[in-house]
Design a protein around this motif. Structure first.
Motif, mmCIF file in Angstrom:
data_model
loop_
_atom_site.group_PDB
_atom_site.id
_atom_site.type_symbol
_atom_site.label_atom_id
_atom_site.label_comp_id
_atom_site.label_asym_id
_atom_site.label_seq_id
_atom_site.Cartn_x
_atom_site.Cartn_y
_atom_site.Cartn_z
ATOM 1 N N VAL A 197 30.058 42.622 42.059
ATOM 2 C CA VAL A 197 30.402 43.389 43.429
ATOM 3 C C VAL A 197 29.620 44.404 43.806
ATOM 4 N N THR A 198 28.943 44.217 44.970
ATOM 5 C CA THR A 198 28.092 45.218 45.692
ATOM 6 C C THR A 198 28.831 46.105 46.066
ATOM 7 N N MET A 199 28.961 47.381 45.969
ATOM 8 C CA MET A 199 29.585 48.615 46.371
ATOM 9 C C MET A 199 28.887 49.919 46.278
ATOM 10 N N ASP A 200 29.160 50.975 47.119
ATOM 11 C CA ASP A 200 28.773 52.165 47.188
ATOM 12 C C ASP A 200 30.066 53.006 46.888
ATOM 13 N N LEU A 244 34.651 41.060 33.054
ATOM 14 C CA LEU A 244 33.795 41.975 33.654
ATOM 15 C C LEU A 244 33.944 41.957 35.085
ATOM 16 N N VAL A 245 34.150 43.049 35.883
ATOM 17 C CA VAL A 245 33.790 43.247 37.348
ATOM 18 C C VAL A 245 32.871 44.452 37.196
ATOM 19 N N ALA A 246 31.679 44.012 37.581
ATOM 20 C CA ALA A 246 30.520 44.943 37.559
ATOM 21 C C ALA A 246 30.041 45.531 38.950
ATOM 22 N N THR A 247 30.281 46.637 39.258
ATOM 23 C CA THR A 247 29.491 47.102 40.668
ATOM 24 C C THR A 247 28.290 47.354 40.660
ATOM 25 N N VAL A 248 27.314 46.802 41.731
ATOM 26 C CA VAL A 248 26.018 47.460 41.948
ATOM 27 C C VAL A 248 25.869 47.877 43.557
ATOM 28 N N ARG A 249 24.910 48.778 43.587
ATOM 29 C CA ARG A 249 24.751 49.169 44.796
ATOM 30 C C ARG A 249 23.864 48.169 45.815
ATOM 31 N N ASN A 250 22.894 47.557 45.171
ATOM 32 C CA ASN A 250 21.994 46.656 45.955
ATOM 33 C C ASN A 250 22.493 45.066 45.627
ATOM 34 N N GLN A 251 22.514 44.301 46.579
ATOM 35 C CA GLN A 251 22.571 42.901 46.519
ATOM 36 C C GLN A 251 21.662 42.369 45.640
ATOM 37 N N GLY A 252 22.420 41.480 44.914
ATOM 38 C CA GLY A 252 21.538 40.726 43.773
ATOM 39 C C GLY A 252 21.167 41.604 42.563
ATOM 40 N N ALA A 303 40.193 38.150 40.997
ATOM 41 C CA ALA A 303 39.235 37.188 40.007
ATOM 42 C C ALA A 303 40.178 37.132 38.610
ATOM 43 N N PHE A 304 40.756 38.163 38.201
ATOM 44 C CA PHE A 304 41.329 38.417 37.034
ATOM 45 C C PHE A 304 42.613 38.715 36.685
ATOM 46 N N GLY A 305 43.373 38.935 37.796
ATOM 47 C CA GLY A 305 44.894 39.203 37.668
ATOM 48 C C GLY A 305 45.097 40.845 37.228
ATOM 49 N N ARG A 306 44.193 41.529 36.719
ATOM 50 C CA ARG A 306 44.580 42.810 36.103
ATOM 51 C C ARG A 306 43.236 43.406 35.879
ATOM 52 N N ILE A 307 43.514 44.729 35.783
ATOM 53 C CA ILE A 307 42.370 45.741 35.275
ATOM 54 C C ILE A 307 42.869 46.434 34.159
ATOM 55 N N ASP A 308 42.293 46.115 32.790
ATOM 56 C CA ASP A 308 42.741 46.767 31.550
ATOM 57 C C ASP A 308 41.722 48.223 31.327
ATOM 58 N N VAL A 309 40.548 48.220 31.906
ATOM 59 C CA VAL A 309 39.851 49.410 31.479
ATOM 60 C C VAL A 309 38.841 49.542 32.705
ATOM 61 N N LEU A 310 38.996 50.905 33.276
ATOM 62 C CA LEU A 310 38.238 51.435 34.225
ATOM 63 C C LEU A 310 37.205 52.212 33.731
ATOM 64 N N SER A 347 38.453 47.365 48.606
ATOM 65 C CA SER A 347 38.088 45.763 48.663
ATOM 66 C C SER A 347 37.443 45.407 47.279
ATOM 67 N N CYS A 348 36.797 46.434 46.601
ATOM 68 C CA CYS A 348 36.497 45.941 45.111
ATOM 69 C C CYS A 348 37.624 45.845 44.135
ATOM 70 N N VAL A 349 38.464 46.862 44.067
ATOM 71 C CA VAL A 349 39.706 46.640 43.202
ATOM 72 C C VAL A 349 40.423 45.219 43.625
ATOM 73 N N GLN A 350 40.567 45.114 44.966
ATOM 74 C CA GLN A 350 41.251 43.751 45.442
ATOM 75 C C GLN A 350 40.547 42.507 44.787
ATOM 76 N N GLU A 351 39.384 42.566 44.720
ATOM 77 C CA GLU A 351 38.652 41.733 44.453
ATOM 78 C C GLU A 351 38.736 41.159 42.846
ATOM 79 N N ALA A 352 38.851 42.505 42.200
ATOM 80 C CA ALA A 352 38.976 42.250 40.676
ATOM 81 C C ALA A 352 40.263 41.752 40.410
ATOM 82 N N TYR A 353 41.424 42.061 41.101
ATOM 83 C CA TYR A 353 42.731 41.561 40.912
ATOM 84 C C TYR A 353 42.618 40.112 41.322
#
Length: 290
Positions: free
Chosen positions: A55-58, A31-39, A75-82, A67-73
């Motif tokens: 990943v902290t992201m708005d 899982l790559v999980a996005t949140v708006r607030n750090q922590g 970390a895990f090399g692919r994204i199967d489900v968005l 940047s978030c999508v690049q970090e996901a790849y």
């Protein structure tokens, strides 16, 4: 047992997004999980440090999306489900809402989901697989006073996703629009934005609905909904639309037939505006929409 999937879910700090993130982790997926607030997603990382990246992201920030999508790849090399889940409600008559509130709502609920989808599509196309799940709302097929801008985003994203599904099916990519009814989360509480109340709307449906919303207890269970959504990715016949909740089901049963009734009621007037070559054009559209 099915192979592990890599999920990217936006808006996982609270509510349905958090329930879905926890469900995905419990299934053993990555899982790559996005949140708006750090922590805000620390608890998710602690559940499975080797399988979760927060990943902290708005979603209103296009550069942050890339940047978030690049970090996901990385970390895990692919994204199967968005899962495009990030969003919030905005209540008030159009007159009561500021231009800034309108723009923020559109950028978060509509534009953010479109840009996130656009960013993952090239690699899903290269993979020849993927599943895009858009969290919409029963409010994507019906409308009530006081939520006009919110409805604009949900009706807009549903049209986008239906068109998208036809564009990407040839590449093995599925699209599902999820339409929940009321959920026992903070969507209608601290997560909702409000316009400034105008006295002119006292005694109108806006005031009545505002009062009703304060007293309403939603019936939807976010954890049960999360399990159903996660199960969609295991289905070869995943639907384009999935309604969740008895309230949403009842409302759509009432609303959708009325649209057809209105269409038929004005049939003579509707058909009177055609040119003499309309038959051939109509046949062409029928073929495209099969």
């Amino acid at each position: 047992m099915s192979a592990q999937k890599v999920w990217l879910i936006t808006g996982t700090s609270t509510g349905l997004g958090r329930s879905l993130a926890e469900t995905v982790i419990a299934r053993g997926d990555m899982l790559v999980a996005t949140v708006r607030n750090q922590g805000a997603g620390r608890e998710l990382t602690e559940l499975a440090p080797d399988r979760v990246k927060v990943v902290t992201m708005d979603v209103t920030d296009a550069a942050a999306i890339r940047s978030c999508v690049q970090e996901a790849y990385r970390a895990f090399g692919r994204i199967d489900v968005l899962v495009n889940n990030a969003g919030y409600g905005l209540f008030g008559a159009v007159e009561e809402i500021t231009e800034e509130q309108i723009r923020r709502q559109l950028e978060t609920n509509l534009t953010g989901s479109i840009l996130m989808t656009k960013e993952v599509l090239p690699r899903m196309r290269e993979q020849r697989s993927g599943h895009i799940i858009q969290i919409s709302s029963v409010g994507g097929q019906l409308a009530t006073p006081g939520l006009s801008i919110y409805h604009a985003t949900k009706w807009g994203i549903e049209g986008f996703c239906e068109s998208l599904a036809g564009e990407v099916a040839a590449f093995g990519i599925k699209v599902t629009i999820v339409e929940p009814g009321g959920i026992r989360t903070d969507w209608a509480g601290r997560s909702m934005d409000h316009g400034d109340i105008l006295a002119a709307y006292e005694g109108t449906p806006i005031a009545q609905i505002r009062q009703m919303r304060e007293e309403l207890v939603p019936s939807g269970d976010p954890d049960k909904m999360a399990r159903v959504i996660a199960g969609l990715t295991l289905r070869d016949d995943a639907p384009l639309r999935l309604t969740l909740g008895s309230d949403a089901y009842t409302l759509l049963q009432q609303i959708l037939p009325k649209r057809l009734e209105q269409l038929e009621a004005e049939k003579v007037l509707t058909l009177s505006t055609d040119t003499e070559h309309a038959g051939a054009a109509s046949d062409g559209w029928k073929q495209l929409l099969k």
